[in-house]
Design an enzyme around this catalytic site. Structure first.
Site, mmCIF file in Angstrom:
data_model
loop_
_atom_site.group_PDB
_atom_site.id
_atom_site.type_symbol
_atom_site.label_atom_id
_atom_site.label_comp_id
_atom_site.label_asym_id
_atom_site.label_seq_id
_atom_site.Cartn_x
_atom_site.Cartn_y
_atom_site.Cartn_z
ATOM 1 N N GLY A 42 0.829 -1.198 0.000
ATOM 2 C CA GLY A 42 0.000 0.000 0.000
ATOM 3 C C GLY A 42 0.857 1.238 0.000
ATOM 4 N N GLY A 118 -7.954 -6.337 4.112
ATOM 5 C CA GLY A 118 -9.038 -7.141 3.556
ATOM 6 C C GLY A 118 -10.199 -6.274 3.146
#
Length: 485
Positions: A42, A118
């Site tokens: 990320g 998630g």
């Protein structure tokens, strides 16, 4: 500003990365190091929350870990022996500081910070119900649903309220939560998203990948098991399993692309699996060629496996500059093309006149493959054959991966011949789904209860997709009303 990397705009985006430390002085500094190792998961934003035994402290910022958490004043403002951190690529919720994790809230039981890797596939349904009964949301992230479910639960203890919340959510989650009572780390009952546990002296560490343990000098202990909650108070831990046991379905794409090659996932070396995928690809899809060339950097291990299996020499035909990140040059087709060459350039002296096999990990929209093939043609390649170290990506992911809608996936729109023509290659082939499983030590993909979540390839989703199904139903009703009208 825009990325000059021509290969970044057509990848499935890594979900997120999480890292937690309990029982270590200066825990936030360790978390910052761990997040550096997870940066590939990320690049949009990062955050760290710490607890000093009395107060919670949080710092969140847009951008990379470097530049935000390598300043002494930032780390000094995050005191305590417990801390949790997060690197984010938004798969749920807008790109905004209010969605950067860890998310923090003051509950009746005290502070509650949570970092989530998630995606909850029923978050919209739950959010509507919570708002209807008075909950006020501060973000658009699906993770905040968990906080509200904990806050509104009728159970007495925080742990029971947390378990009650988890039993209401669907989809994929690995969570690290920090409370005044201690730290809780858990995975969803199918273990779709990864989470590992390590030790550094007496302190306990949780991370999305083992490579983050390596960076801080921690010892890998084991994976947090699917459906398991590990509760840590200081350096003491206990484990509970409140869910009905299920056959695990971890994400198979972790092996194809998401995880760093130097990580261990599910007991397997990611690097070794990728080499094995390349070998299977060579067995299934041989080609008469002069060179095997990886698409950097994710195609390298599979290309080595393909070359070793086929006997075709491995060469670096695309050279990447590691010193160019983003460019000040403004967009424009001609200038953008020049900016691309700052980042990756064909090794013309090697390629000219050669029949080459390009190895990449996946094809999503196909735009990247088209650019790479053209790059090889411009460098004088006699033939360009594309080999892909995963099956065709025909379905969207709803478990924490930023996938284009299905209509934009090249393999969902075109057959193999159409894809080959689109990317302008002399030939194109993918490893089969059985070949992918063979690389992971399985004889083949089991038709019933396969060992991994491979929904992006097969459309076999292991959990309900409540929000998606409701959206589809609303769209269908709207179309029907329009026809009737």
């Amino acid at each position: 500003m825009f990325s000059t990397n021509p290969f970044d705009d057509d990848k499935l985006r890594e979900e997120c990365g999480i890292f937690g430390v309990s029982g270590a002085d200066g825990a936030a500094a360790l978390v910052a190091l761990g997040l550096h190792a997870l940066q590939h998961r990320g690049q949009e934003a990062a955050g760290i929350s710490s607890f000093d035994g009395v107060q919670f402290h949080t710092h969140r910022a847009m951008g990379h870990v470097a530049g935000n958490f390598d300043r002494p004043d930032v780390i000094e403002a995050l005191p305590g022996a417990a801390a949790v951190g997060h690197v984010r690529y938004s798969t749920s919720g807008e790109t905004a500081l209010r969605n950067v994790q860890p998310l923090y809230a003051e509950l009746a039981s005290g502070g509650f910070a949570v970092a989530h890797n998630g995606n909850l596939s029923n978050a919209l349904r739950l959010r509507k119900d919570l708002v209807r009964t008075g909950s006020i949301f501060q973000s658009t992230s699906d993770t905040e649903v968990i906080i509200h479910l904990v806050a509104t639960s009728n159970y007495r203890t925080l742990l029971d309220r947390f378990i009650d919340a988890l039993k209401q959510v669907e989809g994929a989650y690995s969570l690290i939560c920090m409370t005044p009572e201690g730290m809780i780390a858990c995975r969803d009952p199918l273990g779709i998203r990864p989470l590992v546990m390590g030790k550094l002296g007496d302190s306990v560490i949780f991370a999305s990948e083992t490579v983050a343990l390596d960076v801080v000098g921690a010892e890998y202990v084991r994976d947090v098991e699917p459906g398991e909650l590990v509760i840590v108070k200081g350096t003491e831990l206990r484990s509970i399993r409140p869910f009905t046991p299920n056959a695990p379905r971890p994400c198979i794409f972790e092996y194809v692309y998401f995880s760093r090659p130097d990580s261990i996932s599910g007991g397997n070396s990611v690097y070794s699996v990728r080499k094995a995928i390349g070998a299977e690809l060579a067995i299934e899809n041989p080609v008469d060629a002069d060179l095997v060339i990886p698409v950097p950097d994710s195609g390298v291990p599979a290309a080595i496996g393909y070359a070793q299996q086929s006997g075709i020499p491995f060469e670096l035909g695309i050279i990447r500059s590691h010193y160019v990140g983003r460019t000040f040059i403004q967009p424009g087709d001609k200038v953008r093309h020049l900016g691309v060459k700052l980042k990756h350039n064909a090794n013309r002296a090697l390629i000219e006149g050669k029949r080459i096999v390009l190895i990449d990990d996946s094809i999503v929209r196909g735009t990247t493959s088209l650019k790479i093939v053209q790059m090889m043609r411009d460098a004088g390649a006699a033939e360009v054959h594309m080999r892909i170290a995963s099956p065709p990506t025909r379905h969207s992911c709803f478990y924490g991966v930023d996938t284009p809608e299905r209509a934009k996936l090249l393999a969902a729109k075109l057959d193999l011949g159409g894809m080959t023509e689109y990317i302008q290659a002399d030939s194109l082939a993918f490893v089969s789904i059985d070949g992918l499983y063979k690389a992971l030590g399985e004889a083949e993909r089991a038709a019933v209860r396969p060992k991994y979540c491979d929904a992006c390839f097969t459309g076999d989703y292991p959990t309900p997709l409540t929000d998606q199904d409701e959206t589809r139903t609303v769209d269908q009703l709207a179309m029907l009303e329009e026809r009737v009208g």
